[in-house]
Design a protein around this motif. Structure first.
Motif, PDB file in Angstrom:
ATOM      1  N   VAL A 174       0.768  -1.145   0.102  1.00  0.00           N
ATOM      2  CA  VAL A 174      -0.059   0.048  -0.076  1.00  0.00           C
ATOM      3  C   VAL A 174       0.736   1.269   0.006  1.00  0.00           C
ATOM      4  O   VAL A 174       2.122   1.257   0.468  1.00  0.00           O
ATOM      5  CB  VAL A 174      -0.909  -0.003   1.204  1.00  0.00           C
ATOM      6  CG1 VAL A 174      -2.000  -1.207   1.184  1.00  0.00           C
ATOM      7  CG2 VAL A 174      -0.116  -0.013   2.463  1.00  0.00           C
ATOM      8  N   ASP A 175       0.336   2.413  -0.650  1.00  0.00           N
ATOM      9  CA  ASP A 175       1.288   3.529  -0.598  1.00  0.00           C
ATOM     10  C   ASP A 175       0.906   4.622   0.708  1.00  0.00           C
ATOM     11  O   ASP A 175       1.482   5.559   0.761  1.00  0.00           O
ATOM     12  CB  ASP A 175       0.939   4.436  -1.785  1.00  0.00           C
ATOM     13  CG  ASP A 175      -0.553   4.802  -1.960  1.00  0.00           C
ATOM     14  OD1 ASP A 175      -1.232   4.508  -0.948  1.00  0.00           O
ATOM     15  OD2 ASP A 175      -0.998   5.482  -2.745  1.00  0.00           O
ATOM     16  N   TRP A 176       0.018   4.165   1.670  1.00  0.00           N
ATOM     17  CA  TRP A 176      -0.300   5.010   2.692  1.00  0.00           C
ATOM     18  C   TRP A 176       0.930   5.177   3.851  1.00  0.00           C
ATOM     19  O   TRP A 176       1.317   6.373   4.108  1.00  0.00           O
ATOM     20  CB  TRP A 176      -1.252   4.216   3.861  1.00  0.00           C
ATOM     21  CG  TRP A 176      -2.400   3.641   3.193  1.00  0.00           C
ATOM     22  CD1 TRP A 176      -2.827   3.945   2.047  1.00  0.00           C
ATOM     23  CD2 TRP A 176      -3.253   2.667   3.713  1.00  0.00           C
ATOM     24  NE1 TRP A 176      -4.137   3.178   1.761  1.00  0.00           N
ATOM     25  CE2 TRP A 176      -4.232   2.440   2.855  1.00  0.00           C
ATOM     26  CE3 TRP A 176      -3.157   1.978   4.887  1.00  0.00           C
ATOM     27  CZ2 TRP A 176      -5.347   1.735   2.965  1.00  0.00           C
ATOM     28  CZ3 TRP A 176      -4.124   0.943   5.140  1.00  0.00           C
ATOM     29  CH2 TRP A 176      -5.347   0.833   4.106  1.00  0.00           C
ATOM     30  N   HIS A 179       3.552   8.261   2.849  1.00  0.00           N
ATOM     31  CA  HIS A 179       3.013   9.686   2.815  1.00  0.00           C
ATOM     32  C   HIS A 179       3.064  10.302   3.947  1.00  0.00           C
ATOM     33  O   HIS A 179       2.654  11.531   4.133  1.00  0.00           O
ATOM     34  CB  HIS A 179       1.662   9.418   2.106  1.00  0.00           C
ATOM     35  CG  HIS A 179       1.718   9.033   0.450  1.00  0.00           C
ATOM     36  ND1 HIS A 179       2.576   9.689  -0.332  1.00  0.00           N
ATOM     37  CD2 HIS A 179       1.100   8.265   0.014  1.00  0.00           C
ATOM     38  CE1 HIS A 179       2.396   9.260  -1.595  1.00  0.00           C
ATOM     39  NE2 HIS A 179       1.226   8.159  -1.314  1.00  0.00           N
ATOM     40  N   TRP A 181       1.172  11.367   7.618  1.00  0.00           N
ATOM     41  CA  TRP A 181      -0.065  11.669   8.159  1.00  0.00           C
ATOM     42  C   TRP A 181      -0.468  12.795   7.085  1.00  0.00           C
ATOM     43  O   TRP A 181       0.141  13.723   6.660  1.00  0.00           O
ATOM     44  CB  TRP A 181      -0.131  12.179   9.280  1.00  0.00           C
ATOM     45  CG  TRP A 181       0.077  11.233  10.508  1.00  0.00           C
ATOM     46  CD1 TRP A 181       1.097  10.826  11.248  1.00  0.00           C
ATOM     47  CD2 TRP A 181      -1.102  10.190  10.946  1.00  0.00           C
ATOM     48  NE1 TRP A 181       1.073  10.006  12.018  1.00  0.00           N
ATOM     49  CE2 TRP A 181      -0.248   9.274  12.083  1.00  0.00           C
ATOM     50  CE3 TRP A 181      -2.372   9.859  10.478  1.00  0.00           C
ATOM     51  CZ2 TRP A 181      -0.700   8.268  12.461  1.00  0.00           C
ATOM     52  CZ3 TRP A 181      -2.827   8.633  10.973  1.00  0.00           C
ATOM     53  CH2 TRP A 181      -2.235   7.751  12.120  1.00  0.00           C
ATOM     54  N   GLN A 182      -1.885  12.683   6.444  1.00  0.00           N
ATOM     55  CA  GLN A 182      -2.484  13.653   5.497  1.00  0.00           C
ATOM     56  C   GLN A 182      -3.878  13.781   5.931  1.00  0.00           C
ATOM     57  O   GLN A 182      -4.478  12.749   6.036  1.00  0.00           O
ATOM     58  CB  GLN A 182      -2.395  13.096   3.985  1.00  0.00           C
ATOM     59  CG  GLN A 182      -1.134  12.821   3.589  1.00  0.00           C
ATOM     60  CD  GLN A 182      -1.103  12.520   2.025  1.00  0.00           C
ATOM     61  OE1 GLN A 182      -2.258  12.767   1.424  1.00  0.00           O
ATOM     62  NE2 GLN A 182       0.103  12.114   1.537  1.00  0.00           N
ATOM     63  N   LYS A 185      -7.244  12.088   4.633  1.00  0.00           N
ATOM     64  CA  LYS A 185      -6.827  11.156   3.739  1.00  0.00           C
ATOM     65  C   LYS A 185      -7.748   9.999   3.682  1.00  0.00           C
ATOM     66  O   LYS A 185      -7.945   9.475   4.598  1.00  0.00           O
ATOM     67  CB  LYS A 185      -5.261  10.723   3.801  1.00  0.00           C
ATOM     68  CG  LYS A 185      -5.076   9.801   2.601  1.00  0.00           C
ATOM     69  CD  LYS A 185      -3.559   9.389   2.809  1.00  0.00           C
ATOM     70  CE  LYS A 185      -3.221   8.218   1.852  1.00  0.00           C
ATOM     71  NZ  LYS A 185      -3.470   8.570   0.362  1.00  0.00           N
ATOM     72  N   ASP A 186      -8.545   9.505   2.480  1.00  0.00           N
ATOM     73  CA  ASP A 186      -9.001   8.498   2.648  1.00  0.00           C
ATOM     74  C   ASP A 186      -8.170   7.000   2.274  1.00  0.00           C
ATOM     75  O   ASP A 186      -7.609   6.988   1.072  1.00  0.00           O
ATOM     76  CB  ASP A 186     -10.106   8.432   1.353  1.00  0.00           C
ATOM     77  CG  ASP A 186     -11.197   7.124   1.115  1.00  0.00           C
ATOM     78  OD1 ASP A 186     -11.062   6.269   2.275  1.00  0.00           O
ATOM     79  OD2 ASP A 186     -11.891   7.229   0.224  1.00  0.00           O
ATOM     80  N   TYR A 187      -8.198   6.269   3.139  1.00  0.00           N
ATOM     81  CA  TYR A 187      -7.013   5.029   3.320  1.00  0.00           C
ATOM     82  C   TYR A 187      -7.730   4.036   2.148  1.00  0.00           C
ATOM     83  O   TYR A 187      -6.781   3.157   1.770  1.00  0.00           O
ATOM     84  CB  TYR A 187      -6.893   4.311   4.588  1.00  0.00           C
ATOM     85  CG  TYR A 187      -5.852   5.479   5.262  1.00  0.00           C
ATOM     86  CD1 TYR A 187      -4.552   5.585   5.109  1.00  0.00           C
ATOM     87  CD2 TYR A 187      -6.770   6.185   6.482  1.00  0.00           C
ATOM     88  CE1 TYR A 187      -3.936   6.455   5.916  1.00  0.00           C
ATOM     89  CE2 TYR A 187      -5.844   6.961   7.226  1.00  0.00           C
ATOM     90  CZ  TYR A 187      -4.508   7.279   6.902  1.00  0.00           C
ATOM     91  OH  TYR A 187      -3.940   7.971   7.632  1.00  0.00           O
ATOM     92  N   ARG A 241      -2.369   1.358  10.666  1.00  0.00           N
ATOM     93  CA  ARG A 241      -3.866   1.932  10.585  1.00  0.00           C
ATOM     94  C   ARG A 241      -5.043   0.974  10.901  1.00  0.00           C
ATOM     95  O   ARG A 241      -4.745  -0.162  10.709  1.00  0.00           O
ATOM     96  CB  ARG A 241      -3.999   2.483   9.006  1.00  0.00           C
ATOM     97  CG  ARG A 241      -2.814   3.228   8.425  1.00  0.00           C
ATOM     98  CD  ARG A 241      -2.952   4.622   9.213  1.00  0.00           C
ATOM     99  NE  ARG A 241      -1.969   5.430   8.436  1.00  0.00           N
ATOM    100  CZ  ARG A 241      -0.701   5.357   9.062  1.00  0.00           C
ATOM    101  NH1 ARG A 241      -0.283   4.780   9.850  1.00  0.00           N
ATOM    102  NH2 ARG A 241       0.071   6.366   8.247  1.00  0.00           N
ATOM    103  N   TYR A 248     -12.206   3.705   9.033  1.00  0.00           N
ATOM    104  CA  TYR A 248     -10.937   4.057   9.784  1.00  0.00           C
ATOM    105  C   TYR A 248     -11.116   4.665  11.165  1.00  0.00           C
ATOM    106  O   TYR A 248     -11.755   5.745  11.231  1.00  0.00           O
ATOM    107  CB  TYR A 248     -10.135   4.906   8.895  1.00  0.00           C
ATOM    108  CG  TYR A 248      -8.809   5.336   9.652  1.00  0.00           C
ATOM    109  CD1 TYR A 248      -7.798   4.592   9.676  1.00  0.00           C
ATOM    110  CD2 TYR A 248      -8.780   6.919   9.922  1.00  0.00           C
ATOM    111  CE1 TYR A 248      -6.659   5.235  10.293  1.00  0.00           C
ATOM    112  CE2 TYR A 248      -7.710   7.226  10.499  1.00  0.00           C
ATOM    113  CZ  TYR A 248      -6.512   6.457  10.718  1.00  0.00           C
ATOM    114  OH  TYR A 248      -5.601   6.761  11.367  1.00  0.00           O
ATOM    115  N   LYS A 286       2.661  -1.667   8.953  1.00  0.00           N
ATOM    116  CA  LYS A 286       3.626  -1.574   8.093  1.00  0.00           C
ATOM    117  C   LYS A 286       5.047  -2.623   8.531  1.00  0.00           C
ATOM    118  O   LYS A 286       5.339  -2.754   9.653  1.00  0.00           O
ATOM    119  CB  LYS A 286       4.464  -0.254   8.167  1.00  0.00           C
ATOM    120  CG  LYS A 286       5.450   0.096   6.966  1.00  0.00           C
ATOM    121  CD  LYS A 286       6.123   1.203   7.103  1.00  0.00           C
ATOM    122  CE  LYS A 286       7.078   1.209   5.999  1.00  0.00           C
ATOM    123  NZ  LYS A 286       8.302   0.524   5.877  1.00  0.00           N
TER     124      LYS A 286
END
Length: 317
Positions: A174-176, A179, A181-182, A185-187, A241, A248, A286
């Motif tokens: 995944v790319d979460w 990046h 914290w945003q 952001k929709d995970y 997450r 979420y 992760k």
């Protein structure tokens, strides 16, 4: 409740560390006779981010008994001055000395406390002795009543006989995590291919080299018998997450573990009103880049019942 019972997943042993800590404490104290030096060595070798960690704190208990050599006041003060979980270590040392030699407890310690046994109001359903002396005798009598037999793992009207926790596990890229914290952001929770697994409890340690993708996904299902003001906890060192019933709910970039419902670290739990019936928790962690160990604790407590864990909720069908 920390071993993995699934072929292909390696459990990380911890039991031997406690014996080593006690043996090291004795050896270090016999060599120096200085509890401060020994305390430093304990922290260097067995110190833990969780101040209630049993290994470092039982080493402090043993150190206090060695340093006091039967002196009640010196022993409990040494235990408290070692730091960490001081209320428990000092109380444990005091209780042990009270059992081994109650006459050694000086009047300066007895006078403010008295001899009455006073229970917290949350302790109900038992008929305790009236005095500390009678309670001590009851504890001593356990040796005769147990008669060397190991404790019964489960009683029909209390702990469930099956303490294992079924789950599903998989891995995904995944790319979460790249990046950070945003805000907002929709995970976009998308489940990878998952396989059934059964853990021996709610504290899990895995060898992360079993996973060849960026993230580990684990899914738990639990059932509540009644509507509950719940604290849902997923505590881990890792960047994670967490999703509850597909939404979420919390996560963090990494941090300490302290898996107790009344002091769980920030962004490792959510207080929410949940209805009776089935609920699903999904955690995406992760995969560690340097450590082989990936670890977590999962649980649900009742906010209206002094944050007590809700027992026997994990769905096994």
């Amino acid at each position: 409740m920390h071993r993995v019972i699934e072929i292909g997943f390696e459990h990380i042993p911890e039991d031997s560390q406690l014996r080593s800590a006690i043996e090291d404490t004795q050896r270090w104290f016999l060599a120096s006779g200085d509890w401060r030096q020994v305390r430093t060595k304990i922290l260097q070798r067995y110190g833990h981010e969780n101040f209630t960690n049993v290994i470092e704190n039982l080493a402090f208990v043993f150190l206090a008994l060695l340093d006091g050599n039967g002196d009640f006041g010196r022993s409990i003060c040494t235990a408290a001055n070692c730091g960490k979980d001081t209320d428990c270590t000092a109380a444990t040392v005091g209780a042990l000395l009270g059992i081994m030699n109650p006459s050694a407890i000086g009047e300066e310690w007895l006078r403010p406390i008295g001899r009455n046994l006073v229970l917290s109001q949350e302790i109900t359903g038992i008929t305790p002795p009236d005095s500390l002396d009678a309670f001590t005798e009851m504890v001593i009598d356990l040796r005769e009543r147990i008669n060397g037999e190991p404790p019964v793992r489960a009683i029909a009207h209390s702990l469930p006989k099956d303490m294992s926790v079924p789950a599903r596990i998989g891995c995904v890229d995944v790319d979460w995590f790249g990046h950070g914290w945003q805000t907002g952001k929709d995970y976009g929770l998308v489940m990878p291919s998952m396989k059934a697994i059964r853990f021996s409890g709610t504290h899990v340690s895995l060898d992360s080299s079993n996973f060849d993708k960026e993230a580990v996904v684990v899914e738990f299902s639990f059932r509540l018998e009644r509507p509950t003001h719940a604290r849902v906890v997923f505590n881990t060192h890792e960047n994670c997450r967490v999703f509850l019933n597909g939404e979420y709910v919390f996560g963090r970039e990494c941090g300490r573990m302290a898996p107790s419902p009344h002091r769980v670290p920030n962004n490792q739990s959510i207080d929410v009103q949940l209805g009776a019936g089935k609920h699903t928790l999904v955690a995406i962690l992760k995969t560690p880049e340097f450590s082989k160990l990936i670890e977590w604790v999962v649980g649900v407590s009742d906010c209206d019942d002094n944050d007590q864990w809700v027992p026997d909720i994990w769905m096994r069908e």
